[in-house]
Design a protein around this motif. Sequence first.
Motif, PDB file in Angstrom:
ATOM      1  N   LEU A  51       0.833  -1.200   0.000  1.00 53.56           N
ATOM      2  CA  LEU A  51       0.000   0.000   0.000  1.00 53.56           C
ATOM      3  C   LEU A  51       0.870   1.253   0.000  1.00 53.56           C
ATOM      4  O   LEU A  51       0.589   2.222  -0.723  1.00 53.56           O
ATOM      5  N   GLN A  52       1.914   1.250   0.802  1.00 50.01           N
ATOM      6  CA  GLN A  52       2.805   2.403   0.867  1.00 50.01           C
ATOM      7  C   GLN A  52       3.469   2.675  -0.484  1.00 50.01           C
ATOM      8  O   GLN A  52       3.657   3.834  -0.870  1.00 50.01           O
ATOM      9  N   LEU A  53       3.812   1.622  -1.213  1.00 55.08           N
ATOM     10  CA  LEU A  53       4.389   1.798  -2.541  1.00 55.08           C
ATOM     11  C   LEU A  53       3.407   2.508  -3.467  1.00 55.08           C
ATOM     12  O   LEU A  53       3.784   3.432  -4.210  1.00 55.08           O
ATOM     13  N   GLU A  54       2.134   2.097  -3.436  1.00 58.55           N
ATOM     14  CA  GLU A  54       1.128   2.749  -4.292  1.00 58.55           C
ATOM     15  C   GLU A  54       0.908   4.197  -3.871  1.00 58.55           C
ATOM     16  O   GLU A  54       0.724   5.081  -4.723  1.00 58.55           O
ATOM     17  N   ALA A  55       0.926   4.462  -2.567  1.00 59.76           N
ATOM     18  CA  ALA A  55       0.793   5.844  -2.091  1.00 59.76           C
ATOM     19  C   ALA A  55       1.966   6.690  -2.572  1.00 59.76           C
ATOM     20  O   ALA A  55       1.787   7.857  -2.949  1.00 59.76           O
ATOM     21  N   ALA A  56       3.163   6.112  -2.580  1.00 62.03           N
ATOM     22  CA  ALA A  56       4.339   6.832  -3.073  1.00 62.03           C
ATOM     23  C   ALA A  56       4.193   7.163  -4.559  1.00 62.03           C
ATOM     24  O   ALA A  56       4.499   8.278  -5.000  1.00 62.03           O
ATOM     25  N   LYS A  57       3.718   6.198  -5.344  1.00 61.36           N
ATOM     26  CA  LYS A  57       3.496   6.451  -6.774  1.00 61.36           C
ATOM     27  C   LYS A  57       2.502   7.594  -6.961  1.00 61.36           C
ATOM     28  O   LYS A  57       2.708   8.490  -7.800  1.00 61.36           O
ATOM     29  N   LEU A  58       1.433   7.576  -6.185  1.00 59.93           N
ATOM     30  CA  LEU A  58       0.390   8.589  -6.321  1.00 59.93           C
ATOM     31  C   LEU A  58       0.869   9.961  -5.858  1.00 59.93           C
ATOM     32  O   LEU A  58       0.490  10.993  -6.426  1.00 59.93           O
ATOM     33  N   LYS A  59       1.731   9.978  -4.844  1.00 62.77           N
ATOM     34  CA  LYS A  59       2.286  11.248  -4.381  1.00 62.77           C
ATOM     35  C   LYS A  59       3.085  11.923  -5.488  1.00 62.77           C
ATOM     36  O   LYS A  59       2.917  13.128  -5.747  1.00 62.77           O
ATOM     37  N   PHE A  60       3.921  11.171  -6.153  1.00 60.24           N
ATOM     38  CA  PHE A  60       4.745  11.779  -7.191  1.00 60.24           C
ATOM     39  C   PHE A  60       3.949  12.074  -8.452  1.00 60.24           C
ATOM     40  O   PHE A  60       4.285  13.000  -9.208  1.00 60.24           O
ATOM     41  N   GLU A  61       2.869  11.347  -8.673  1.00 59.04           N
ATOM     42  CA  GLU A  61       1.953  11.694  -9.752  1.00 59.04           C
ATOM     43  C   GLU A  61       1.294  13.042  -9.463  1.00 59.04           C
ATOM     44  O   GLU A  61       1.184  13.899 -10.343  1.00 59.04           O
ATOM     45  N   PHE A  62       0.871  13.227  -8.225  1.00 57.85           N
ATOM     46  CA  PHE A  62       0.259  14.493  -7.822  1.00 57.85           C
ATOM     47  C   PHE A  62       1.240  15.656  -7.992  1.00 57.85           C
ATOM     48  O   PHE A  62       0.885  16.729  -8.477  1.00 57.85           O
ATOM     49  N   MET A  63       2.487  15.438  -7.619  1.00 59.05           N
ATOM     50  CA  MET A  63       3.467  16.520  -7.658  1.00 59.05           C
ATOM     51  C   MET A  63       3.897  16.877  -9.079  1.00 59.05           C
ATOM     52  O   MET A  63       4.366  17.990  -9.318  1.00 59.05           O
ATOM     53  N   ASN A  64       3.737  15.950 -10.010  1.00 61.89           N
ATOM     54  CA  ASN A  64       4.321  16.150 -11.332  1.00 61.89           C
ATOM     55  C   ASN A  64       3.325  16.193 -12.488  1.00 61.89           C
ATOM     56  O   ASN A  64       3.717  16.488 -13.614  1.00 61.89           O
ATOM     57  N   ASN A  65       2.057  15.926 -12.239  1.00 61.25           N
ATOM     58  CA  ASN A  65       1.064  15.922 -13.312  1.00 61.25           C
ATOM     59  C   ASN A  65       0.217  17.191 -13.260  1.00 61.25           C
ATOM     60  O   ASN A  65      -0.791  17.258 -12.564  1.00 61.25           O
ATOM     61  N   ALA A  66       0.658  18.209 -14.009  1.00 63.50           N
ATOM     62  CA  ALA A  66      -0.072  19.487 -14.042  1.00 63.50           C
ATOM     63  C   ALA A  66      -1.198  19.405 -15.076  1.00 63.50           C
ATOM     64  O   ALA A  66      -1.232  20.150 -16.054  1.00 63.50           O
ATOM     65  N   GLN A  67      -2.126  18.488 -14.828  1.00 62.82           N
ATOM     66  CA  GLN A  67      -3.168  18.192 -15.812  1.00 62.82           C
ATOM     67  C   GLN A  67      -4.231  19.265 -15.899  1.00 62.82           C
ATOM     68  O   GLN A  67      -4.607  19.693 -16.986  1.00 62.82           O
ATOM     69  N   SER A  68      -4.704  19.708 -14.746  1.00 65.68           N
ATOM     70  CA  SER A  68      -5.908  20.523 -14.702  1.00 65.68           C
ATOM     71  C   SER A  68      -5.858  21.442 -13.493  1.00 65.68           C
ATOM     72  O   SER A  68      -5.176  21.144 -12.502  1.00 65.68           O
TER      73      SER A  68
END
Length: 407
Positions: free
Chosen positions: A210-227
């Motif tokens: 679970l922590q690995l998936e949270a880490a992936k999502l954290k960096f997605e949040f920080m780097n995906n300037a989608q909207s």
Amino acid sequence: MAYDTYFLMKAEDVPAYVQEKIHYFNGDTLLESKEIGDGNLNYVFRVTEPSTGRSIIVKQAGPELRIAKSLHASIDRGRIESEILRIQDQCSPGSVPKVYLYDSIMKTIIEEDMVGHTMMRTALLNHEIFPLFADQITTFMVYSLLKTTDVCMEHKEKKESVRSFINPELCEISEDLVFSEPFMDYNHRNNVFAPNKDFVEKELYQDTALQLEAAKLKFEFMNNAQSLIHGDLHTGSIFINQEHTFVFDPEFACYGPMGYDVGNIIANLFFAWCNGDAVIESPEEKDIFCGWCLSCISDVIDLFISKFSVCWDENTTDTMAKVPGFKDYYLKTVLSDTAAMAGLESIRRMVGLANVKDITSITDESKRARAERIVIRLAKNYIMNRTHFLCGNDYIQAIKKAIAAES
């Protein structure tokens, strides 16, 4: 008074400030002012003209966050909030309060008072239902989110907008409180309900997958300037009545994955279900309220999908975005992010620094503990299987599974 130097106002300071800054009330009228803020960040005042009943809201950013004096954020966040409210009003007219003034020196927003509306979390704690909400909130989300992406905006204009909405201090708060601390508690600020201490230890702190998936999502949040996202779109950021929905308080606004906002709505609707399930004594009333909560969750997802497709077809400007199949691919990524964010918001509200009243107001300890365990089980499913949540019914089935595990 010139108001040419920042200071943190008290309620008695605000009427003269309003009269100085805007022509909204009669110039010589007697005004009353009251501090009404119960949020975590800002100071909020309602200024009222007793002779007419007219009122207005003044929101001022303070140098420290009210949730914790150790947390600080740039007082420029008011500028970001005022600008996004104007953009959201252009994208989805009437969905947000009107901004009359932003004062860059005093760091204040003067805005429309949402008279005749109630904070949605408060209304849900009273177990009111809102049949129009799913339709209204999905219109707001689809049009305010999709219209601020590269799919619809001219690309250089969008990049300039990204620069304008860089919000590092409040993004850091989200990065810590949503994506990090609930899974490891390395800052020792989590609020864990004592009866669930061992459950949280096992299901969150010791679950490395679970922590690995949270880490992936954290960096997605920080780097995906989608909207251009609201960034904190929960039922405490919505004022509502039976005819209309207002979205407000977007001081966490930034460019990020649009599923962030949609997932927050889903999670908070389920918190309302948990409260109704735990505290409503009448079986008939419980069925009505809890049934509406579940149908609303399903409707939000399904209406978002259908409106997204229409808005895409009407507003797409990028040539490559019109390639057959790309819309479906793009939507699937948004839906995956939505499920993930529903999970992250759910977990952080159970064990993180900022809990929700839907859960903390459940006075029966065993019922509260059960509600939290249901939410955490459901949240883990959302995160670990996020690509599988493609329609409203997928959420309903996951909810039923989580409830059954605690029956």
